[in-house]
Design an enzyme around this catalytic site. Structure first.
Site, PDB file in Angstrom:
ATOM      1  N   LYS A 196       0.496  12.573  -6.798  1.00 19.05           N
ATOM      2  CA  LYS A 196      -0.911  12.302  -6.448  1.00 19.05           C
ATOM      3  C   LYS A 196      -1.187  12.578  -4.965  1.00 19.05           C
ATOM      4  O   LYS A 196      -0.247  12.777  -4.187  1.00 19.05           O
ATOM      5  CB  LYS A 196      -1.273  10.857  -6.797  1.00 19.05           C
ATOM      6  CG  LYS A 196      -0.380   9.752  -6.264  1.00 19.05           C
ATOM      7  CD  LYS A 196      -0.350   9.483  -4.772  1.00 19.05           C
ATOM      8  CE  LYS A 196      -1.629   8.967  -4.166  1.00 19.05           C
ATOM      9  NZ  LYS A 196      -1.936   7.568  -4.477  1.00 19.05           N
ATOM     10  N   ASN A 250      -3.767  10.880  -1.726  1.00 16.71           N
ATOM     11  CA  ASN A 250      -4.563   9.699  -1.415  1.00 16.71           C
ATOM     12  C   ASN A 250      -6.024   9.921  -1.784  1.00 16.71           C
ATOM     13  O   ASN A 250      -6.577  10.981  -1.537  1.00 16.71           O
ATOM     14  CB  ASN A 250      -4.437   9.339   0.074  1.00 16.71           C
ATOM     15  CG  ASN A 250      -5.231   8.093   0.401  1.00 16.71           C
ATOM     16  OD1 ASN A 250      -6.395   8.164   0.773  1.00 16.71           O
ATOM     17  ND2 ASN A 250      -4.620   6.936   0.224  1.00 16.71           N
ATOM     18  N   SER A 251      -6.643   8.870  -2.342  1.00 17.86           N
ATOM     19  CA  SER A 251      -8.012   8.972  -2.852  1.00 17.86           C
ATOM     20  C   SER A 251      -9.057   9.152  -1.762  1.00 17.86           C
ATOM     21  O   SER A 251     -10.146   9.654  -2.034  1.00 17.86           O
ATOM     22  CB  SER A 251      -8.371   7.704  -3.631  1.00 17.86           C
ATOM     23  OG  SER A 251      -7.453   7.490  -4.665  1.00 17.86           O
ATOM     24  N   ASP A 306       1.010   3.927  -7.535  1.00 16.97           N
ATOM     25  CA  ASP A 306       0.520   5.305  -7.672  1.00 16.97           C
ATOM     26  C   ASP A 306       0.396   5.669  -9.166  1.00 16.97           C
ATOM     27  O   ASP A 306      -0.147   4.897  -9.930  1.00 16.97           O
ATOM     28  CB  ASP A 306       1.415   6.290  -6.908  1.00 16.97           C
ATOM     29  CG  ASP A 306       1.280   6.134  -5.394  1.00 16.97           C
ATOM     30  OD1 ASP A 306       0.273   5.555  -4.939  1.00 16.97           O
ATOM     31  OD2 ASP A 306       2.168   6.590  -4.674  1.00 16.97           O
ATOM     32  N   SER A 317       0.816  -1.221   0.000  1.00 14.80           N
ATOM     33  CA  SER A 317       0.000   0.000   0.000  1.00 14.80           C
ATOM     34  C   SER A 317       0.850   1.271   0.000  1.00 14.80           C
ATOM     35  O   SER A 317       1.730   1.433   0.841  1.00 14.80           O
ATOM     36  CB  SER A 317      -0.895  -0.019   1.242  1.00 14.80           C
ATOM     37  OG  SER A 317      -1.396   1.270   1.526  1.00 14.80           O
ATOM     38  N   GLY A 318       0.536   2.165  -0.919  1.00 13.25           N
ATOM     39  CA  GLY A 318       1.230   3.458  -0.939  1.00 13.25           C
ATOM     40  C   GLY A 318       0.941   4.256   0.318  1.00 13.25           C
ATOM     41  O   GLY A 318       1.833   4.908   0.877  1.00 13.25           O
ATOM     42  N   LEU A 319      -0.316   4.190   0.763  1.00 15.52           N
ATOM     43  CA  LEU A 319      -0.676   4.871   2.008  1.00 15.52           C
ATOM     44  C   LEU A 319       0.123   4.288   3.166  1.00 15.52           C
ATOM     45  O   LEU A 319       0.702   5.021   3.977  1.00 15.52           O
ATOM     46  CB  LEU A 319      -2.183   4.723   2.264  1.00 15.52           C
ATOM     47  CG  LEU A 319      -2.694   5.274   3.601  1.00 15.52           C
ATOM     48  CD1 LEU A 319      -2.519   6.774   3.691  1.00 15.52           C
ATOM     49  CD2 LEU A 319      -4.159   4.891   3.819  1.00 15.52           C
ATOM     50  N   ASP A 351       1.231  -1.083  -5.134  1.00 16.43           N
ATOM     51  CA  ASP A 351       0.511   0.157  -5.418  1.00 16.43           C
ATOM     52  C   ASP A 351       1.540   1.115  -6.022  1.00 16.43           C
ATOM     53  O   ASP A 351       2.361   1.683  -5.310  1.00 16.43           O
ATOM     54  CB  ASP A 351      -0.059   0.693  -4.098  1.00 16.43           C
ATOM     55  CG  ASP A 351      -0.734   2.034  -4.254  1.00 16.43           C
ATOM     56  OD1 ASP A 351      -0.801   2.556  -5.385  1.00 16.43           O
ATOM     57  OD2 ASP A 351      -1.201   2.565  -3.222  1.00 16.43           O
ATOM     58  N   ASP A 407       0.758  10.395   1.931  1.00 16.63           N
ATOM     59  CA  ASP A 407       0.530   9.614   0.710  1.00 16.63           C
ATOM     60  C   ASP A 407       0.373  10.584  -0.456  1.00 16.63           C
ATOM     61  O   ASP A 407      -0.705  10.751  -1.013  1.00 16.63           O
ATOM     62  CB  ASP A 407      -0.726   8.752   0.891  1.00 16.63           C
ATOM     63  CG  ASP A 407      -0.908   7.750  -0.254  1.00 16.63           C
ATOM     64  OD1 ASP A 407       0.043   7.560  -1.046  1.00 16.63           O
ATOM     65  OD2 ASP A 407      -2.004   7.183  -0.348  1.00 16.63           O
ATOM     66  N   HIS A 409     -11.940   2.088  -8.296  1.00 17.93           N
ATOM     67  CA  HIS A 409     -11.946   2.592  -6.929  1.00 17.93           C
ATOM     68  C   HIS A 409     -13.159   3.482  -6.702  1.00 17.93           C
ATOM     69  O   HIS A 409     -13.688   4.083  -7.646  1.00 17.93           O
ATOM     70  CB  HIS A 409     -10.652   3.355  -6.628  1.00 17.93           C
ATOM     71  CG  HIS A 409     -10.325   3.405  -5.160  1.00 17.93           C
ATOM     72  ND1 HIS A 409     -11.005   2.661  -4.225  1.00 17.93           N
ATOM     73  CD2 HIS A 409      -9.381   4.086  -4.461  1.00 17.93           C
ATOM     74  CE1 HIS A 409     -10.490   2.895  -3.027  1.00 17.93           C
ATOM     75  NE2 HIS A 409      -9.507   3.755  -3.141  1.00 17.93           N
TER      76      HIS A 409
HETATM   77  C1  SPV Z   1      -3.420   2.548  -0.824  1.00 14.20           C
HETATM   78  O1  SPV Z   1      -3.574   1.638   0.008  1.00 14.20           O
HETATM   79  O2  SPV Z   1      -2.424   3.279  -0.843  1.00 14.20           O
HETATM   80  C2  SPV Z   1      -4.441   2.785  -1.843  1.00 14.20           C
HETATM   81  C3  SPV Z   1      -5.845   2.446  -1.580  1.00 14.20           C
HETATM   82  O3  SPV Z   1      -4.095   3.305  -2.877  1.00 14.20           O
HETATM   83  S1  SPV Z   1      -6.625   3.898  -1.062  1.00 14.20           S
HETATM   84  O4  SPV Z   1      -5.954   4.397   0.120  1.00 14.20           O
HETATM   85  O5  SPV Z   1      -8.011   3.531  -0.803  1.00 14.20           O
HETATM   86  O6  SPV Z   1      -6.567   4.892  -2.152  1.00 14.20           O
HETATM   87 MG    MG Z   2      -2.319   4.222  -2.802  1.00 10.66          MG
END
Ligand code: SPV
Ligand code: MG
Length: 295
Positions: free
Chosen positions: A116, A118-119, A83, A42-44, A81, A54, A186
């Protein structure tokens, strides 16, 4: 079977596969032991464990280093991930070849622009990438992979930024055309309505991955699978559980609460997770041979 072939098989399997989002090698090993089919680097999570946001604050080489520790610690496939892929097609192809060399089974690229955000964070309304430009990134990713089974997932952010399902479908079609092996649709809605609508119209043209953080409470993994999802990613729950647990323990530790000792993992568990047993056996083997070889 190598991890790329496994990931590819999970995506096209008739059964549902659950992936855990992990943030470091230790969380990766814990999730694998618990029985997850695969892992989401996970990027986060990776940025959070580095004390960063993130928002591409960690460099791509720092992400590759963390992934390297994760793949060394585990056997199950790791979908990274990726990104936005850190720039244009050229950054993407360098990133992908390094990830593959470190043992990643696949990469997920999202149709936004570097850097980017975080979404799921509330001010995350960002511009989407132009379709043609993102397709170039996907093509570069596919051209960069060495093993034919390495998986490139295209992540569609149209719903996250408030776009209609029709736009998500149009983008998904273009990304599949550009060579994406699967799509991740997503959403940060409180229900699965939009992603289910997407999957119904998508009709399984490529496998679909979901990250149902905001809507799983209103449905079930089985229902999402019946609606067309191949892989469900629990992207951030282990990170959040580590945070909550350490926050509780830090307070208890500061207050010298004696009961804390019974609520945390014993040291023997730390050593087991580190595979000390293997090292102890190896010491026995090598040192006893060394002693024999002494003149
Ligand atoms: C992550 O886990 O970094 C994701 C999923 O990209 S989310 O945080 O839902 O965008
Ligand atoms: Mg991410």
């Amino acid at each position: 079977v190598n991890s790329k072939t496994k990931l590819r098989a999970y995506l096209s399997a008739p059964s549902l596969h659950l992936f855990a989002g992990v943030h470091d090698a230790l969380s990766a090993r814990i999730a694998e032991e618990a029985g997850f089919s695969g892992l989401w680097a996970s990027g986060l999570g990776i940025s959070a464990q580095l004390g960063l946001r993130d928002a591409n604050e960690a460099s791509w080489t720092q992400v590759v280093e963390v992934v390297d520790h994760m793949t060394e610690a585990t056997q199950v496939p790791i979908l990274v991930d990726g990104d936005t892929g850190w720039g244009d097609f050229n950054n993407v192809r360098r990133f992908v070849s390094k990830l593959e060399a470190r043992g990643a089974a696949g990469v997920c690229l999202e149709d936004k622009v570097f850097p980017k955000l975080n979404s799921l964070q509330s001010n995350g309304r960002e511009a989407l990438a132009a379709v043609g430009e993102f397709c170039a990134r996907l093509r570069a990713a596919k051209d960069a992979q060495r093993d034919a089974d390495f998986v490139v997932v295209a992540r569609i952010e149209a719903l996250v930024v408030g776009g209609p399902v029709a736009e998500a479908l149009e983008r998904a079609g273009a990304y599949a055309e550009a060579g994406a092996d699967a799509v991740l649709i997503h959403s940060k809605q409180p229900t699965a309505e939009q992603v289910v609508d997407f999957m119904r119209q998508w009709g399984g043209r490529r496998p679909v991955l979901l990250v149902p953080t905001t809507y799983l409470h209103s449905t079930t993994p089985a229902a999402l699978h019946a609606a067309g999802a191949s892989v469900i990613i629990r992207a951030n729950e282990l990170l959040r559980s580590a945070i909550a647990s350490m926050q509780r323990s830090a307070k208890a530790l500061l207050a010298t609460e004696p009961s804390l000792e019974n609520r945390i993992a014993p040291l023997s568990e730390v050593f087991r997770l580190q595979r000390m047993e293997e090292l102890n056996d190896a010491r026995e083997r090598y040192f006893s041979k060394a002693r024999e070889d002494e003149p």
